[in-house]
Design a protein around this motif. Structure first.
Motif, PDB file in Angstrom:
ATOM      1  N   THR A  65       0.711  -1.273  -0.034  1.00 54.09           N
ATOM      2  CA  THR A  65       0.084   0.155  -0.006  1.00 54.09           C
ATOM      3  C   THR A  65       0.814   1.157   0.003  1.00 54.09           C
ATOM      4  O   THR A  65       0.560   2.264  -0.747  1.00 54.09           O
ATOM      5  CB  THR A  65      -0.955  -0.043   1.129  1.00 54.09           C
ATOM      6  N   ILE A 195     -11.847   2.420  -3.201  1.00 54.73           N
ATOM      7  CA  ILE A 195     -11.513   3.106  -1.974  1.00 54.73           C
ATOM      8  C   ILE A 195     -12.845   2.844  -1.071  1.00 54.73           C
ATOM      9  O   ILE A 195     -12.646   3.043   0.190  1.00 54.73           O
ATOM     10  CB  ILE A 195     -11.213   4.534  -2.274  1.00 54.73           C
ATOM     11  N   ILE A 202      -8.194  -1.663  -0.208  1.00 46.91           N
ATOM     12  CA  ILE A 202      -6.929  -1.024  -0.974  1.00 46.91           C
ATOM     13  C   ILE A 202      -5.834  -1.755  -0.829  1.00 46.91           C
ATOM     14  O   ILE A 202      -5.122  -2.087  -2.010  1.00 46.91           O
ATOM     15  CB  ILE A 202      -6.819   0.399  -0.110  1.00 46.91           C
ATOM     16  N   VAL A 367      -4.649   5.099  -5.503  1.00 47.79           N
ATOM     17  CA  VAL A 367      -5.529   4.190  -4.491  1.00 47.79           C
ATOM     18  C   VAL A 367      -4.750   4.108  -3.279  1.00 47.79           C
ATOM     19  O   VAL A 367      -5.266   4.112  -2.229  1.00 47.79           O
ATOM     20  CB  VAL A 367      -5.674   2.569  -5.183  1.00 47.79           C
ATOM     21  N   GLU A 370      -4.966   7.535  -1.185  1.00 49.55           N
ATOM     22  CA  GLU A 370      -6.414   8.011  -0.688  1.00 49.55           C
ATOM     23  C   GLU A 370      -6.285   7.703   0.928  1.00 49.55           C
ATOM     24  O   GLU A 370      -6.938   8.331   1.635  1.00 49.55           O
ATOM     25  CB  GLU A 370      -7.426   7.237  -1.610  1.00 49.55           C
ATOM     26  N   TYR A 371      -5.837   6.171   1.199  1.00 48.83           N
ATOM     27  CA  TYR A 371      -5.919   6.034   2.477  1.00 48.83           C
ATOM     28  C   TYR A 371      -5.145   6.888   3.489  1.00 48.83           C
ATOM     29  O   TYR A 371      -5.747   7.225   4.490  1.00 48.83           O
ATOM     30  CB  TYR A 371      -5.379   4.735   2.662  1.00 48.83           C
ATOM     31  N   GLU A 374      -7.220   9.900   3.962  1.00 55.75           N
ATOM     32  CA  GLU A 374      -8.427   9.906   4.541  1.00 55.75           C
ATOM     33  C   GLU A 374      -7.932   9.941   6.006  1.00 55.75           C
ATOM     34  O   GLU A 374      -8.929  10.393   6.792  1.00 55.75           O
ATOM     35  CB  GLU A 374      -9.096   8.545   4.129  1.00 55.75           C
ATOM     36  N   ARG A 390     -13.808  10.411   0.468  1.00 54.61           N
ATOM     37  CA  ARG A 390     -13.411   9.775  -0.671  1.00 54.61           C
ATOM     38  C   ARG A 390     -14.242  10.087  -1.860  1.00 54.61           C
ATOM     39  O   ARG A 390     -13.607  10.094  -2.929  1.00 54.61           O
ATOM     40  CB  ARG A 390     -14.068   8.372  -0.250  1.00 54.61           C
ATOM     41  N   TYR A 393     -12.210  13.035  -3.256  1.00 54.11           N
ATOM     42  CA  TYR A 393     -10.575  12.712  -3.709  1.00 54.11           C
ATOM     43  C   TYR A 393     -10.813  11.892  -5.280  1.00 54.11           C
ATOM     44  O   TYR A 393      -9.975  12.393  -6.015  1.00 54.11           O
ATOM     45  CB  TYR A 393     -10.351  11.580  -2.847  1.00 54.11           C
TER      46      TYR A 393
END
Length: 450
Positions: A65, A195, A202, A367, A370-371, A374, A390, A393
């Motif tokens: 990730t 997401i 993810i 991808v 995004e985490y 977030e 989300r 984004y």
């Protein structure tokens, strides 16, 4: 305006701060991140790291990730941009930023795992904002954590979403003639589907996509290097000459300073050492040992920059395309330059391959980042508004597809620089704790066979 701010933020002070922190941590840890790289690689790629946990994602998935977030346009477009702007010597400075960046990422991840917390849904979350609270007490640390989180949200929209979507749209438009806004809409839609499933969704996509696309790209890059093998010794000599010689470029000392500026800036854009983002991904892991996770996380800089970026840079330099100008007399830059390099061996398929590689690398970054965005957003909103972020984004990915590349990169670089300050201050304050942890008895036993 953006370019002026970018030049100011990425001046000698920021470069010295980034490299200096990495050098300081590496030396204070007695070169242990380098000496134990073999252990780190085995820990990252071994069977145990792939075991899924009930309390979080597996260490391998967390690494993938983080790599998904860092392996993106920086490895293809960014390397070419650095070589054009800073000369061949910029590649050396990219690698130096990664070598010392391993200690930085190790520290970020160790501290993030140690000071992570449970969110409202019972999942582990962490990152520099929580470590800052521990380092400077809740009030002052909370202020610094808020500042970091604001910059990180902006970086996620710029680095993670808009820049990558822009590169995807540009690659597919040039290779296949696809409409930019259509590509942007499809990219945003696919990203949103993934997401919405959170970190587990993810991490599964990252664990499946990153190893395959990385291996295929490396194989093609090595083919280009071997196809131009006769030029390799001379190219390597020129790279080091331009990196350190005061007579390497017009302007004397300004020549290697330019190489350092662009090499470090693009190196950070690629491996993200010093930004604190690696720690955010590491915090989601089902791992009770912060030191071991620190070792696993630091291999991201090794794979991203020392392996993939080096292959891209050598392919460009030994193929002889660096310095090529277009019909308007301007230097060929970005993806177009990498395409020219790959075409010297792969022919017309080189252009399609590079274009598809950009698409896959950039989508993985969308991808993965995004985490991280977030988590920092929910830190600011006290756990609320996940769905809102989300959707925002994904919308940024759509809008970024049609923006001018220079503007997007300038915005991304500015966010990079603004994230560094609070994070590097935190690492300096907590360096003693990191050193005590890495020299601990349990760690010594784990690696005494090295």
């Amino acid at each position: 305006m953006l370019h002026a701010v970018n030049e100011l933020l990425w001046g000698p002070g920021t470069l010295a701060l980034l490299l200096g922190t990495g050098v300081f941590l590496t030396l204070r840890m007695r070169l242990l991140p380098w000496r134990r790289l073999g252990y780190a690689l085995r820990s990252a790629l071994g069977r145990e790291a792939r075991q899924p946990g009930k309390d979080g994602v597996s260490p391998f998935s967390a690494l993938m990730t983080a790599l998904a977030a860092s392996i993106g346009t920086g490895n293809i477009v960014g390397v070419a941009t650095a070589l054009v702007a800073g000369g061949p010597g910029a590649l050396v400075w990219m690698e130096l930023s990664a070598l010392f960046g391993m200690a930085t990422i190790f520290s970020e991840s160790l501290l993030a795992v140690r000071y992570r917390r449970r969110d409202r849904q019972g999942q582990w979350v962490g990152g520099p904002m929580y470590v800052l609270e521990a380092a400077f007490e809740r009030r002052n640390g909370g202020m610094l954590g808020t500042v970091f989180a604001l910059f990180a949200v902006g970086a996620s929209l710029g680095i993670g979403s808009m820049t990558q979507s822009n590169s995807i749209a540009g690659a597919l438009a040039s290779a296949f003639g696809l409409p930019v806004w259509t590509v942007g809409a499809v990219t945003a839609g696919l990203a949103l589907v993934i997401i919405l499933g959170g970190i587990r969704s993810i991490s599964k996509v990252a664990a499946a996509l990153v190893p395959v696309m990385g291996a295929v790209y490396l194989a093609a890059g090595l083919a280009v290097i071997f196809g131009n093998l006769a030029n390799l010794p001379g190219s390597v000599a020129e790279i080091f000459r331009c990196a350190f010689s005061p007579r390497a470029a017009a302007g004397g000392a300004a020549g290697w300073m330019t190489a350092a500026r662009w090499g470090v800036a693009r190196g950070v854009f690629s491996n993200e050492a010093g930004l604190g983002s690696a720690g955010i991904a590491a915090s989601a892991v089902d791992c009770a040992d912060p030191v071991r996770q620190g070792y696993i996380s630091m291999t991201g800089a090794f794979f991203d920059t020392i392996v993939i970026c080096t292959v891209t840079g050598l392919a460009i330099c030994c193929s002889g395309v660096l310095g090529t100008v277009d019909s308007a007399g301007l230097p060929v830059d970005g993806a177009a330059l990498t395409i020219l390099a790959f075409q010297t061996v792969l022919g017309p398929w080189g252009a399609r391959f590079v274009s598809l590689s950009i698409v896959l690398f950039a989508f993985a970054t969308i991808v993965g980042w995004e985490y991280q965005g977030e988590v920092t957003f929910t830190y600011l909103s006290r756990g609320r508004g996940r769905l809102l972020y989300r959707v925002a984004y994904a919308l940024a990915a759509f809008l970024g597809a049609g923006l001018e590349l220079g503007t997007v990169f300038a915005f991304a670089d500015i966010c990079n620089a603004l994230m560094c300050g609070p994070n590097l201050l935190c690492l300096a304050a907590m360096s003693g704790e990191v050193c005590r942890a890495i020299r601990g008895k349990n760690t010594e036993k784990a690696v005494k066979f090295l």
